[in-house]
Every structure is written in structure tokens, then in C-alpha cells.
Design a protein around this motif. Structure first.
Motif, mmCIF file in Angstrom:
data_model
loop_
_atom_site.group_PDB
_atom_site.id
_atom_site.type_symbol
_atom_site.label_atom_id
_atom_site.label_comp_id
_atom_site.label_asym_id
_atom_site.label_seq_id
_atom_site.Cartn_x
_atom_site.Cartn_y
_atom_site.Cartn_z
ATOM 1 N N UNK A 1 0.820 -1.210 0.000
ATOM 2 C CA UNK A 1 0.000 0.000 0.000
ATOM 3 C C UNK A 1 0.857 1.265 0.000
ATOM 4 N N UNK A 2 1.926 1.253 0.782
ATOM 5 C CA UNK A 2 2.826 2.400 0.832
ATOM 6 C C UNK A 2 3.540 2.603 -0.511
ATOM 7 N N UNK A 3 4.005 1.511 -1.079
ATOM 8 C CA UNK A 3 4.704 1.583 -2.361
ATOM 9 C C UNK A 3 3.766 2.010 -3.488
ATOM 10 N N UNK A 4 2.521 1.531 -3.437
ATOM 11 C CA UNK A 4 1.529 1.927 -4.436
ATOM 12 C C UNK A 4 1.281 3.433 -4.385
ATOM 13 N N UNK A 5 1.166 3.971 -3.178
ATOM 14 C CA UNK A 5 0.960 5.413 -3.011
ATOM 15 C C UNK A 5 2.153 6.193 -3.563
ATOM 16 N N UNK A 6 3.362 5.735 -3.233
ATOM 17 C CA UNK A 6 4.571 6.412 -3.714
ATOM 18 C C UNK A 6 4.667 6.345 -5.237
ATOM 19 N N UNK A 7 4.347 5.191 -5.806
ATOM 20 C CA UNK A 7 4.405 5.031 -7.262
ATOM 21 C C UNK A 7 3.433 5.981 -7.945
#
Length: 200
Positions: A42-48
Motif C-alpha cells: 500500500x505504501x509503495x503503491x501510493x509512492x508510485x
């Protein structure tokens, strides 16, 4: 809340292990999901998404590359990875990513469209190079020039056509340049659709 996430992670891990036993081990089998992996995804998706929206294309490609390693069966992550590769000037990696997206979702019209646009640009560049490099009078020169001209005509958009909605990737290096005296003769590139697809 933590107990729910741990329970959810345990269920996912159990399902992944049972699924792996039923189908046998494969190189692209996802690793069992733990409670930390969900928050990482979820964190990586937001950053991407943030990097992509801000046109930090190399970072977005890196982020989506990590996401497809964590969740290899998600066609939208592969699709967005392809878009980030197109925007960062890496069409062959984009082609691979779109193919991966299509393998996981054969009905993804956006991935099919973008794959076609890249291949069309590559075909036009190849035939233009062939016509330029062939000896004068060689039959391949005339054939290549005819096909390159046809592909350029396909790319032209009449003035009365409504503009394409949504963001488009401008690949100016693939667009032939024109003299200032003839700006209307410039061929319009098909656009890469860059909007995320909706997951089913």
C-alpha cells in the motif's frame, strides 16, 4: 486492528502455500503475504502513484517494478510499469510490461492500445531507416518508402477531429520534425493512454 492484519496475513500466507502445493513451484509464484507486506504494498503503491503524477518517471518505473515483484499477478501494476517505461524512453521494457499485463488480463484494451502504438512507431522508424539506407533504385527502397509514407498517413489526425481526452505521452523524438514554414504538415503521433485501468 493489528490482530486483524496478522490474521489476514496468515490467511493469505496459507492460501498462497496451498495454491503453490496444488500447482507446483514456479519461478513467478508470489511469496507468502505477511502483515508487513500488505502495508509495504500500500505504501509503495501510493509512492508510485505520486511519482507517476509528478512525472518522476524513472522513480515511478522503479516503484512499479518493485510492486510487480511483490504482487506479480496484478495486471494494473504491469500496465502502469509499461507507462512509466514509455515516459522514461524505454519502449522495449514497456512492451514487455504491457505483454505481462495482457497475459494477466487479456481484456485490457488500454494495454493493447499502448502496445500497438509502440509497435506502430517502431515499424515506421524501421521502414524510414530502410528507405534511407537502401541504394537508389533498389526495390526495397521504394517498398520501404511506400510503407513508411502509409504509416505516417495513418498517424495524421484531421484538424476537425476532437482532441484526445486524458493525458498523453509526447514522444517528440519519434515525431518527424518539420520546417517552420509548414507546421501543419507534422504528423500527429497516436497517443499512449496513461490513465490507470480499473481492476475487476
Amino acid at each position: 486492528m493489528a490482530r486483524i492484519l496478522i490474521g489476514f496475513g496468515f490467511v493469505l500466507a496459507s492460501m498462497a502455500m496451498l495454491g503453490g502445493c496444488a500447482s507446483g513451484p514456479t519461478a513467478s509464484s508470489p511469496k507468502p503475504a505477511g502483515p508487513g507486506q500488505l502495508s509495504q504494498v500500500l505504501s509503495l503503491e501510493k509512492q508510485a502513484a505520486e511519482d507517476y503524477q509528478a512525472h518522476r518517471d524513472a522513480q515511478a518505473a522503479g516503484d512499479y517494478g518493485k510492486l510487480v515483484k511483490l504482487v506479480p499477478d496484478d495486471p494494473n501494476y504491469w500496465y502502469m510499469l509499461g507507462n512509466a517505461y514509455v515516459r522514461s524512453g524505454q519502449p522495449e521494457l514497456a512492451v514487455r510490461s504491457y505483454n505481462q499485463s495482457i497475459m494477466r488480463d487479456p481484456n485490457n484494451a488500454h494495454a493493447w492500445h499502448n502496445l500497438g502504438v509502440i509497435r506502430l512507431r517502431q515499424a515506421r522508424a524501421a521502414f524510414t531507416s530502410s528507405a534511407r539506407l537502401a541504394r537508389a533504385g533498389d526495390s526495397v527502397q521504394a517498398s520501404s518508402q511506400r510503407i513508411a509514407n502509409a504509416l505516417t498517413t495513418i498517424n495524421q489526425v484531421p484538424k476537425q477531429t476532437a482532441p484526445v481526452e486524458g493525458p498523453a505521452i509526447d514522444d517528440s523524438s519519434a515525431t518527424p520534425t518539420t520546417s517552420p514554414a509548414a507546421p501543419t504538415a507534422r504528423a500527429k503521433e497516436p497517443v499512449i493512454i496513461t490513465q490507470p485501468t480499473k481492476s475487476p
